[in-house]
Design a protein around this motif. Sequence first.
Motif, PDB file in Angstrom:
ATOM      1  N   GLU A 177     -26.944  24.201  42.376  1.00  0.00           N
ATOM      2  CA  GLU A 177     -26.468  23.444  41.218  1.00  0.00           C
ATOM      3  C   GLU A 177     -24.955  23.275  41.180  1.00  0.00           C
ATOM      4  O   GLU A 177     -24.469  22.149  40.963  1.00  0.00           O
ATOM      5  N   PRO A 178     -24.142  24.332  41.358  1.00  0.00           N
ATOM      6  CA  PRO A 178     -22.686  24.096  41.338  1.00  0.00           C
ATOM      7  C   PRO A 178     -22.211  23.162  42.450  1.00  0.00           C
ATOM      8  O   PRO A 178     -21.233  22.427  42.267  1.00  0.00           O
ATOM      9  N   LEU A 179     -22.885  23.179  43.593  1.00  0.00           N
ATOM     10  CA  LEU A 179     -22.516  22.278  44.686  1.00  0.00           C
ATOM     11  C   LEU A 179     -22.798  20.828  44.302  1.00  0.00           C
ATOM     12  O   LEU A 179     -22.015  19.927  44.624  1.00  0.00           O
ATOM     13  N   ILE A 180     -23.914  20.602  43.597  1.00  0.00           N
ATOM     14  CA  ILE A 180     -24.258  19.245  43.150  1.00  0.00           C
ATOM     15  C   ILE A 180     -23.265  18.767  42.100  1.00  0.00           C
ATOM     16  O   ILE A 180     -22.775  17.632  42.140  1.00  0.00           O
ATOM     17  N   ILE A 181     -22.948  19.654  41.138  1.00  0.00           N
ATOM     18  CA  ILE A 181     -22.036  19.266  40.052  1.00  0.00           C
ATOM     19  C   ILE A 181     -20.679  18.828  40.598  1.00  0.00           C
ATOM     20  O   ILE A 181     -20.081  17.865  40.115  1.00  0.00           O
ATOM     21  N   ASP A 183     -24.117  16.899  51.510  1.00  0.00           N
ATOM     22  CA  ASP A 183     -25.408  16.251  51.291  1.00  0.00           C
ATOM     23  C   ASP A 183     -26.481  17.317  51.117  1.00  0.00           C
ATOM     24  O   ASP A 183     -26.199  18.518  51.111  1.00  0.00           O
ATOM     25  N   ALA A 184     -27.743  16.904  50.969  1.00  0.00           N
ATOM     26  CA  ALA A 184     -28.824  17.837  50.689  1.00  0.00           C
ATOM     27  C   ALA A 184     -28.961  18.897  51.777  1.00  0.00           C
ATOM     28  O   ALA A 184     -29.160  20.085  51.490  1.00  0.00           O
ATOM     29  N   ALA A 185     -28.852  18.462  53.045  1.00  0.00           N
ATOM     30  CA  ALA A 185     -28.999  19.416  54.156  1.00  0.00           C
ATOM     31  C   ALA A 185     -27.855  20.431  54.156  1.00  0.00           C
ATOM     32  O   ALA A 185     -28.075  21.628  54.375  1.00  0.00           O
TER      33      ALA A 185
END
Length: 327
Positions: free
Chosen positions: A118-122, A127-129
């Motif tokens: 979650e913190p990486l997405i925020i 990318d997803a990988a």
Amino acid sequence: MTAPLLEVRDLMMHFPVRGGVFRRAVDTCKAVDGVSLTIAPGETLGLVGESGCGKSTLGRCIVRLLAPTTGKILFEGADLAPLSRRALKPLRRQLQMVFQDPVESLNVRHTVGQTLEEPLIIHGLGDAAARRARVRELLAQVGLPAGAEDRYPFEFSGGQRQRIGIARAIALHPKLVICDEPVSALDVSIQSQVLNLMLDLQRQLGLSFLFIAHNLAVVKHVSDRVAIMYLGRIVELAGADDIYARPRHPYTRALLAAIPVPDPRRRRPPAPLAGDVPSPIHPPPGCPFHPRCPHATEKCRTDVPFLRNVAVAGSSTSHTIACHYDL
């Protein structure tokens, strides 16, 4: 001399006390009442005091979970105190927090992988990988198996949940981590493992810690310097060895005397404290510690003592106390 990573100047956090039918502010709770401290790069500052003295509130102000009433929070020279939520977002990568309760601080509906991703997405990192690879790296760093990413927090023990909380705190490569009593909710047998993990991560990642606790024995194990807090104020600040070997403030001496001694043949000199901690809504005049201090004089009841440097025999580090007398 290296510039401090964090410098807190005259920080105050006052909460309104509301009452009546219309819930108007009728008083003020002075949770943090003029705190100043610094933390150097790679340093651990221990913050110790009884429950209710304002330690956790201070930590939450530093990471700006709370907006302080007044004062400055200088992180690498930038004042965080007046910044808006949007202006704070890029800086939040550099300041993270490990909370006291590893159960309440984790979302029970998220898997461990989702919690760490979650913190990486925020912050839009990878990318997803790349994010999944980072999650597996974090799990390995805190001593959890890769298969843990697909499990939920309730499937782990208290110590393992705290490791997940630590992994989340280091996910964004921060420089400063606020640790709010991170081992107080754990079994004694697990506490040392988590503390050693934090020390290992500090060496590997160059982290700085503000380590909040009420257990002086735990703080000694991890801290370079120790600050003693009482009723919203710092009353003594010195190197960890000095605090334990040569405490100067009566409150610090009382805290040290309360540490259990495992050898029944050894005795510490008694340093009893009379009464309870005063209310931060109506703190006593003068020195906040004077109602419980065995050395209090009339001056203590009227004049507020400010932090001052004192000379300590056998010490080569700075030692400051908020007391009118050299006891």
